[in-house]
Design an enzyme around this catalytic site. Structure first.
Site, PDB file in Angstrom:
ATOM      1  N   ASP A 119       0.668  -1.199   0.157  1.00  0.00           N
ATOM      2  CA  ASP A 119       0.006   0.024  -0.101  1.00  0.00           C
ATOM      3  C   ASP A 119       1.110   1.125   0.285  1.00  0.00           C
ATOM      4  OD1 ASP A 119      -3.260   0.606   1.040  1.00  0.00           O
ATOM      5  OD2 ASP A 119      -1.855   2.308   1.115  1.00  0.00           O
ATOM      6  N   ILE A 120       0.552   2.206  -0.765  1.00  0.00           N
ATOM      7  CA  ILE A 120       1.301   3.394  -0.752  1.00  0.00           C
ATOM      8  C   ILE A 120       1.297   4.206   0.509  1.00  0.00           C
ATOM      9  CG2 ILE A 120      -0.655   5.009  -1.729  1.00  0.00           C
ATOM     10  CD1 ILE A 120       1.858   5.746  -4.052  1.00  0.00           C
TER      11      ILE A 120
ATOM     12  N   ASN B  39     -12.673  -3.105   2.216  1.00  0.00           N
ATOM     13  CA  ASN B  39     -13.778  -2.196   2.063  1.00  0.00           C
ATOM     14  C   ASN B  39     -14.648  -2.506   0.830  1.00  0.00           C
ATOM     15  OD1 ASN B  39     -12.846  -1.180   4.120  1.00  0.00           O
ATOM     16  ND2 ASN B  39     -11.103  -0.102   3.312  1.00  0.00           N
TER      17      ASN B  39
ATOM     18  N   VAL C   3     -10.809   3.042  -3.876  1.00  0.00           N
ATOM     19  CA  VAL C   3     -10.527   2.490  -5.225  1.00  0.00           C
ATOM     20  C   VAL C   3     -11.564   1.194  -5.545  1.00  0.00           C
ATOM     21  CG1 VAL C   3      -8.829   1.369  -6.549  1.00  0.00           C
ATOM     22  CG2 VAL C   3      -8.287   2.947  -4.550  1.00  0.00           C
TER      23      VAL C   3
ATOM     24  N   HIS D 281     -10.216  -5.376  -3.635  1.00  0.00           N
ATOM     25  CA  HIS D 281      -8.970  -5.635  -2.873  1.00  0.00           C
ATOM     26  C   HIS D 281      -9.013  -5.916  -1.471  1.00  0.00           C
ATOM     27  CE1 HIS D 281      -9.980  -1.245  -2.554  1.00  0.00           C
ATOM     28  NE2 HIS D 281      -9.380  -1.203  -1.447  1.00  0.00           N
TER      29      HIS D 281
ATOM     30  N   HIS E 167      -6.945  -5.501   2.035  1.00  0.00           N
ATOM     31  CA  HIS E 167      -5.720  -5.288   2.751  1.00  0.00           C
ATOM     32  C   HIS E 167      -5.277  -6.321   3.692  1.00  0.00           C
ATOM     33  CE1 HIS E 167      -6.734  -0.854   2.091  1.00  0.00           C
ATOM     34  NE2 HIS E 167      -7.924  -1.282   1.941  1.00  0.00           N
TER      35      HIS E 167
HETATM   36  P1  AMP Z   1      -9.916   1.462   0.227  1.00  0.00           P
HETATM   37  O1  AMP Z   1     -10.377   2.643   1.101  1.00  0.00           O
HETATM   38  O2  AMP Z   1     -10.097  -0.059   0.903  1.00  0.00           O
HETATM   39  O3  AMP Z   1     -10.510   1.539  -1.244  1.00  0.00           O
HETATM   40  O4  AMP Z   1      -8.231   1.638   0.339  1.00  0.00           O
HETATM   41  C1  AMP Z   1      -7.635   2.078  -0.999  1.00  0.00           C
HETATM   42  C2  AMP Z   1      -6.043   1.764  -0.475  1.00  0.00           C
HETATM   43  O5  AMP Z   1      -5.208   1.887  -1.833  1.00  0.00           O
HETATM   44  C3  AMP Z   1      -5.581   2.969   0.230  1.00  0.00           C
HETATM   45  O6  AMP Z   1      -5.116   2.071   1.533  1.00  0.00           O
HETATM   46  C4  AMP Z   1      -4.680   3.698  -0.387  1.00  0.00           C
HETATM   47  O7  AMP Z   1      -3.364   4.024   0.302  1.00  0.00           O
HETATM   48  C5  AMP Z   1      -4.351   2.692  -1.312  1.00  0.00           C
HETATM   49  N1  AMP Z   1      -3.716   3.174  -2.723  1.00  0.00           N
HETATM   50  C6  AMP Z   1      -3.986   4.161  -3.578  1.00  0.00           C
HETATM   51  N2  AMP Z   1      -3.388   4.250  -4.544  1.00  0.00           N
HETATM   52  C7  AMP Z   1      -2.387   3.280  -4.534  1.00  0.00           C
HETATM   53  C8  AMP Z   1      -1.394   3.068  -5.274  1.00  0.00           C
HETATM   54  N3  AMP Z   1      -0.862   3.823  -6.424  1.00  0.00           N
HETATM   55  N4  AMP Z   1      -0.228   2.192  -4.927  1.00  0.00           N
HETATM   56  C9  AMP Z   1      -0.432   1.308  -3.710  1.00  0.00           C
HETATM   57  N5  AMP Z   1      -1.682   1.555  -2.887  1.00  0.00           N
HETATM   58  C10 AMP Z   1      -2.409   2.555  -3.191  1.00  0.00           C
END
Ligand code: AMP
Length: 120
Positions: free
Chosen positions: A33-34, A91, A100, A104, A106
């Protein structure tokens, strides 16, 4: 609802933006995760165009479902957090605060994570 091909994970899957990859197979990709919220914070995604669990379960092949589940366990072991434990979070939708719109999971660990959800 139709899948948004401009979401950031779709771009990672197409190689348009980089990621710190930890696992890849025919159906699944896992990367850091970024904005990590724990010492270990990795995202596991299916390569197919799925937005949510209900979508994935309804339309993915058995091979995709199996690969996704296996990848999560494999990555937890690979990251060295299987022994002390970890948490899986996914989520979905507005109430789930999904940012996103590509399915996915986490994987978070590397410290004591506390209660599952904050009390109101
Ligand atoms: P969610 O709220 O479950 O949709 O979480 C989306 C996750 O994607 C968050 O923890 C972000 O930090 C992560 N994220 C967004 N852009 C990137 C990226 N380019 N590379 C890795 N993780 C990302």
């Amino acid at each position: 609802m139709s899948y948004d091909r401009n979401n950031v994970f779709a771009k990672i899957l197409r190689g348009e933006i980089p990621c710190k990859k930890v696992h890849e197979d025919e159906h699944t990709l896992a990367f850091h995760d970024i904005r990590p919220q724990a010492p270990v914070h990795v995202l596991v995604i299916p390569k197919g165009e799925y937005e949510s669990w209900d979508d994935f379960h309804a339309t993915a092949s058995d091979a995709e479902l199996a690969a996704f589940s296996r990848a999560i366990g494999m990555v937890a072991r690979q990251l060295g957090i299987a022994g002390d434990g970890y948490r899986l979070l996914s989520n979905c939708g507005v109430n789930g605060h999904q940012e996103v719109p590509h399915l996915h999971v986490h994987i978070v660990g590397g410290k004591l994570l506390g209660r599952m959800l904050p009390k109101d």
